[in-house]
Design an enzyme around this catalytic site. Structure first.
Site, mmCIF file in Angstrom:
data_model
loop_
_atom_site.group_PDB
_atom_site.id
_atom_site.type_symbol
_atom_site.label_atom_id
_atom_site.label_comp_id
_atom_site.label_asym_id
_atom_site.label_seq_id
_atom_site.Cartn_x
_atom_site.Cartn_y
_atom_site.Cartn_z
ATOM 1 C CG ASP A 211 63.515 -32.073 7.030
ATOM 2 O OD1 ASP A 211 62.761 -31.366 6.324
ATOM 3 O OD2 ASP A 211 64.156 -31.608 7.994
ATOM 4 C CG ASP A 216 59.640 -30.415 5.271
ATOM 5 O OD1 ASP A 216 60.657 -30.546 4.586
ATOM 6 O OD2 ASP A 216 59.662 -30.060 6.461
ATOM 7 C CG ASP A 449 60.502 -26.393 4.502
ATOM 8 O OD1 ASP A 449 61.575 -25.783 4.634
ATOM 9 O OD2 ASP A 449 60.257 -27.466 5.077
#
Length: 517
Positions: A211, A216, A449
């Site tokens: 996302d 990310d 992440d």
């Protein structure tokens, strides 16, 4: 032991995969087996050997690189495309890995020494079915003729074609040369490397569900910088921002990393139940710090195939080989397993950033963002995916901070990647100073992440972990979305997830630094 990255001159990639074939080096010229075979202007002059560019001459390869420097790849839109459609009138050229990902038809006949490709529009099946190419009779669509065709005929093997084709078949069938190629290319110091070192140099196939917020982006850049990783695709899902913004952000990251050939798929725009939430206060409303980017790629580069369908297809095409890295709310994964219940059994592993182990929330009192954004999806995934599962939970990432001094050095690297990250990261640094996040994040740099991604990239990254059955609370007023870790056995579940407790932080620093080089 540090391994120097060596790139194929034809496709500019370092990984050795089923698509590219092995790398070989001669006189400081390195190329993949299949990039050589499918380059339109190259012909094999000698009996194939693993240590001499598979029989192709250095001079010919350098000439082909020069020819390709003028040709734009129809997939990734960068120059260096030497693999052209076999139809003479067609102008489409590719890097060979891009051609495979663009669904070109690959024609390989080792007996005849024939290695050609057809773009999707001019596939042989299309010609046979329709009797035409570009609206003309198929008889007018003659195969591409190289300037060396008179020398080579239609075969890649111009001299003694029967002998050389037979030699190539034997060579290709015998895979024992692979270790010799790897040792030559990467210049290993010892033939008695440890098992973990050997595994770290083997290509790993990753599929990433994201996302795309700031962490990310950092995680994806970490994977793209790893020499042992083949990123098969990125599926997008709601979460930090809208799924449309997620697609845009992924493309921006791929662009700065010169990896736009990696397919991007649009997925779920909202959770299975309830209302969507976002993390605009932390990542910026657009997910990447609201930093303007006038040169951002357009959404026309997003694949027409949906994320869930692509996830199922990619895993089924590579059974037992794909590690799925989930950096977002788990909606896409939950929908995929409901559409194909056999999917988890075909995964090599599942790596998740999400959940919590001490009831500490960052979105609700007891809920971590990715699980709280779609509790039903998290419940389905933790209960239906019976494959090896690795969790980088919220508290673990907070305990594994990097000092802000490292962050300063990380962003100060003199590269386009570092400058890109510095632009989008300003919002995150300011947000971490807020009163609500001061306790968890102000004392250090946390790229949540990236821990899950690092574990997927390097098997030796996790140094200490717990293994327990896990699930997700769905009904509590304050606990909906909280991960449940069963340390006693009340859930009566046989499947246990690996919950990260400690990781190799020095290795993590190296991987993060490499991500922006």
């Amino acid at each position: 032991m540090d391994i120097k990255e060596v790139l194929c001159l034809l496709c500019q990639r370092c990984e050795e995969t089923n698509i590219t074939g092995a790398l070989s080096t001669k006189d400081e010229v390195t190329a993949h087996q299949n990039c050589l075979l499918f380059s339109s202007g190259l012909y094999c002059r000698n009996s194939p050997q693993s240590d001499d560019l598979f029989g192709f001459s250095v001079e010919d390869v350098l000439k082909e690189v020069k020819r390709g420097s003028k040709l734009m790849c129809n997939k990734c839109q960068t120059k260096g495309a030497t693999a052209g459609c076999e139809v003479k009138r067609c102008k489409k050229s590719y890097h060979y890995p891009c051609a495979v990902r663009h669904r070109a038809e690959i024609v390989e006949d080792a007996v005849k020494g024939k290695y050609v490709l057809y773009c999707s529009k001019h596939s042989q099946q299309t010609q046979e079915n329709n009797g035409s190419v570009n609206g003309h009779p198929s008889s007018s669509a003659q195969p591409r003729t190289s300037k060396r065709q008179s020398e080579a005929g239609s075969s890649k093997f111009p001299q003694h074609p029967t002998f050389l084709a037979a030699a190539w078949r034997l060579f290709a069938a015998n895979r024992r040369w692979f270790r010799a190629v790897r040792e030559r290319v990467f210049k290993r110091c010892s033939s008695s490397c440890s098992h973990s070192t050997t595994r770290s140099t083997m290509s790993k196939k990753l599929l990433v569900d994201a996302d795309c917020g700031l962490d990310d982006a950092q995680a994806i850049m970490l994977a793209l910088a790893a020499p042992n990783v083949e990123l098969l695709g990125i599926t997008c899902v709601h979460g930090n921002t809208t799924v449309e913004n997620v697609c845009k952000n992924i493309l921006r990251v791929l662009q700065v990393c010169s990896k736009l050939e990696i397919p991007v798929f649009k997925g779920a725009a909202k959770p299975i139940l309830g209302n969507s939430i976002d993390a605009g206060h932390f990542h910026g409303q657009d997910g990447l710090g609201d930093a303007p980017d006038p040169n951002a790629p357009g959404l026309d580069l997003v694949q027409k195939e949906g994320a869930v369908s692509a996830m199922i297809r990619i895993v089924n095409e590579n059974p037992g080989e794909v590690s799925l890295v989930a950096l977002a709310p788990l909606t896409n994964l939950a929908l995929a397993v409901k559409m194909d219940p056999s999917l988890p059994s075909k995964l090599r592993g599942l790596y998740i950033m999400g959940g919590n182990t001490e009831s500490r929330g960052n979105t609700t009192v007891c809920g971590e963002f990715n699980f709280t954004a779609d509790p039903e999806a998290a419940y389905i995934v933790l209960n239906d995916y019976q494959c090896p599962t690795y969790l980088a939970c919220w508290e673990f990432t907070c305990y594994s901070k990097l000092p802000w001094e490292f962050c300063d050095d990380w962003l100060a690297q003199d590269t386009d990647k570092a400058r890109f990250m510095a632009r989008v990261f300003r919002h995150r640094i300011e947000a971490s100073q807020s009163e609500r996040l001061q306790k968890d994040l102000a004392a250090g740099f946390v790229s949540c992440d990236s821990y899950a991604m690092a574990a997927a990239v390097d098997d030796s990254f996790i140094t200490e972990s717990d293994r327990y059955p896990v699930s997700v609370e769905l009904t509590g007023t304050y606990t909906r979305g909280m991960m449940v870790m069963d340390t006693v056995g009340f859930l009566k579940k046989a499947h246990k997830a690996c919950i990260m407790k400690k990781v190799d932080m020095e290795k993590f620093k190296q991987m993060m630094m490499a991500a922006l080089k």
